[in-house]
Design a protein around this motif. Structure first.
Motif, PDB file in Angstrom:
ATOM      1  N   TYR A  59     -15.020 -20.704 137.549  1.00 16.50           N
ATOM      2  CA  TYR A  59     -14.858 -19.948 136.491  1.00 16.50           C
ATOM      3  C   TYR A  59     -15.077 -18.716 136.483  1.00 16.50           C
ATOM      4  O   TYR A  59     -14.610 -17.752 136.189  1.00 16.50           O
ATOM      5  CB  TYR A  59     -15.260 -20.809 135.264  1.00 16.50           C
ATOM      6  N   LYS A 107     -12.987 -15.032 136.547  1.00 13.87           N
ATOM      7  CA  LYS A 107     -13.112 -14.135 135.687  1.00 13.87           C
ATOM      8  C   LYS A 107     -13.643 -12.827 136.158  1.00 13.87           C
ATOM      9  O   LYS A 107     -13.009 -11.802 135.858  1.00 13.87           O
ATOM     10  CB  LYS A 107     -14.319 -14.503 134.622  1.00 13.87           C
ATOM     11  N   ARG A 130     -10.809 -10.199 137.661  1.00 19.94           N
ATOM     12  CA  ARG A 130     -10.203  -9.388 136.793  1.00 19.94           C
ATOM     13  C   ARG A 130     -10.971  -7.907 137.061  1.00 19.94           C
ATOM     14  O   ARG A 130      -9.982  -6.774 136.994  1.00 19.94           O
ATOM     15  CB  ARG A 130     -10.447  -9.687 135.023  1.00 19.94           C
ATOM     16  N   TYR A 133     -19.558 -20.869 128.995  1.00 12.84           N
ATOM     17  CA  TYR A 133     -18.283 -20.332 129.020  1.00 12.84           C
ATOM     18  C   TYR A 133     -18.305 -19.160 128.160  1.00 12.84           C
ATOM     19  O   TYR A 133     -17.563 -17.994 128.616  1.00 12.84           O
ATOM     20  CB  TYR A 133     -17.315 -21.451 128.842  1.00 12.84           C
ATOM     21  N   ALA A 134     -18.655 -19.131 126.914  1.00 13.73           N
ATOM     22  CA  ALA A 134     -18.524 -17.985 125.936  1.00 13.73           C
ATOM     23  C   ALA A 134     -19.202 -16.694 126.364  1.00 13.73           C
ATOM     24  O   ALA A 134     -18.891 -15.665 126.326  1.00 13.73           O
ATOM     25  CB  ALA A 134     -18.899 -18.396 124.451  1.00 13.73           C
ATOM     26  N   ASP A 190     -17.541 -15.120 129.305  1.00 17.26           N
ATOM     27  CA  ASP A 190     -16.418 -14.237 128.675  1.00 17.26           C
ATOM     28  C   ASP A 190     -16.962 -13.170 128.251  1.00 17.26           C
ATOM     29  O   ASP A 190     -16.184 -12.044 128.316  1.00 17.26           O
ATOM     30  CB  ASP A 190     -15.617 -15.160 127.734  1.00 17.26           C
ATOM     31  N   ASN A 191     -18.011 -13.014 127.327  1.00 13.01           N
ATOM     32  CA  ASN A 191     -18.609 -11.731 126.765  1.00 13.01           C
ATOM     33  C   ASN A 191     -19.267 -10.724 128.007  1.00 13.01           C
ATOM     34  O   ASN A 191     -19.044  -9.662 127.828  1.00 13.01           O
ATOM     35  CB  ASN A 191     -19.875 -12.140 125.825  1.00 13.01           C
ATOM     36  N   VAL A 234     -18.136 -10.675 130.845  1.00  8.62           N
ATOM     37  CA  VAL A 234     -16.968  -9.992 131.803  1.00  8.62           C
ATOM     38  C   VAL A 234     -16.305  -8.976 131.014  1.00  8.62           C
ATOM     39  O   VAL A 234     -15.977  -7.863 131.310  1.00  8.62           O
ATOM     40  CB  VAL A 234     -15.968 -11.310 132.180  1.00  8.62           C
ATOM     41  N   ASP A 235     -16.142  -9.160 129.757  1.00 14.02           N
ATOM     42  CA  ASP A 235     -15.930  -7.952 128.892  1.00 14.02           C
ATOM     43  C   ASP A 235     -16.444  -6.839 128.905  1.00 14.02           C
ATOM     44  O   ASP A 235     -16.163  -5.664 129.042  1.00 14.02           O
ATOM     45  CB  ASP A 235     -15.530  -8.474 127.323  1.00 14.02           C
TER      46      ASP A 235
END
Length: 107
Positions: free
Chosen positions: A19, A23, A26, A71-72, A75-76, A78-79
């Motif tokens: 995962y 990510k 990107r 996982y959240a 995601d944060n 990577v943003d």
């Protein structure tokens, strides 16, 4: 790009490793001058924390994110990292563009 993923008080499973690497692809698609990437995932009571240090030419970019879900948090992370890398890329491009103008005027 060298990618190191480690966990503190957390076992990094193959699913989490996949995962994170998917990510981070990107980010590397925007900027291919990444030398080394180190990701640290940790658990502190009810907080899941993800940290990343990306080494690019001349600079280290450090980003961290916390959330209740790992996982959240990833995601944060990577943003945030994507925004930082794009900012670095714009600065590097603007810097070089300014040199060309100054050199052209001096000639």
């Amino acid at each position: 790009m060298n990618l190191q993923i480690s966990g503190h008080h957390l076992e990094v499973t193959p699913a989490i490793r996949e995962y994170v690497s998917s990510k981070l692809e990107r980010v590397t698609s925007h900027f291919d001058h990444v030398i080394d990437t180190t990701v640290i995932l940790s658990v502190e009571k009810l907080k899941q924390k993800a940290e990343v240090t990306v080494r690019v030419r001349g600079k280290d970019i450090f980003v961290e994110a916390e959330d209740g879900d790992l996982y959240a948090a990833i995601d944060n992370l990577v943003d945030k990292l994507d925004r930082q890398v794009q900012k670095y890329k714009r600065k590097a491009q603007d810097h070089h563009r300014g040199d060309r103008i100054v050199n052209h005027i001096a000639e």
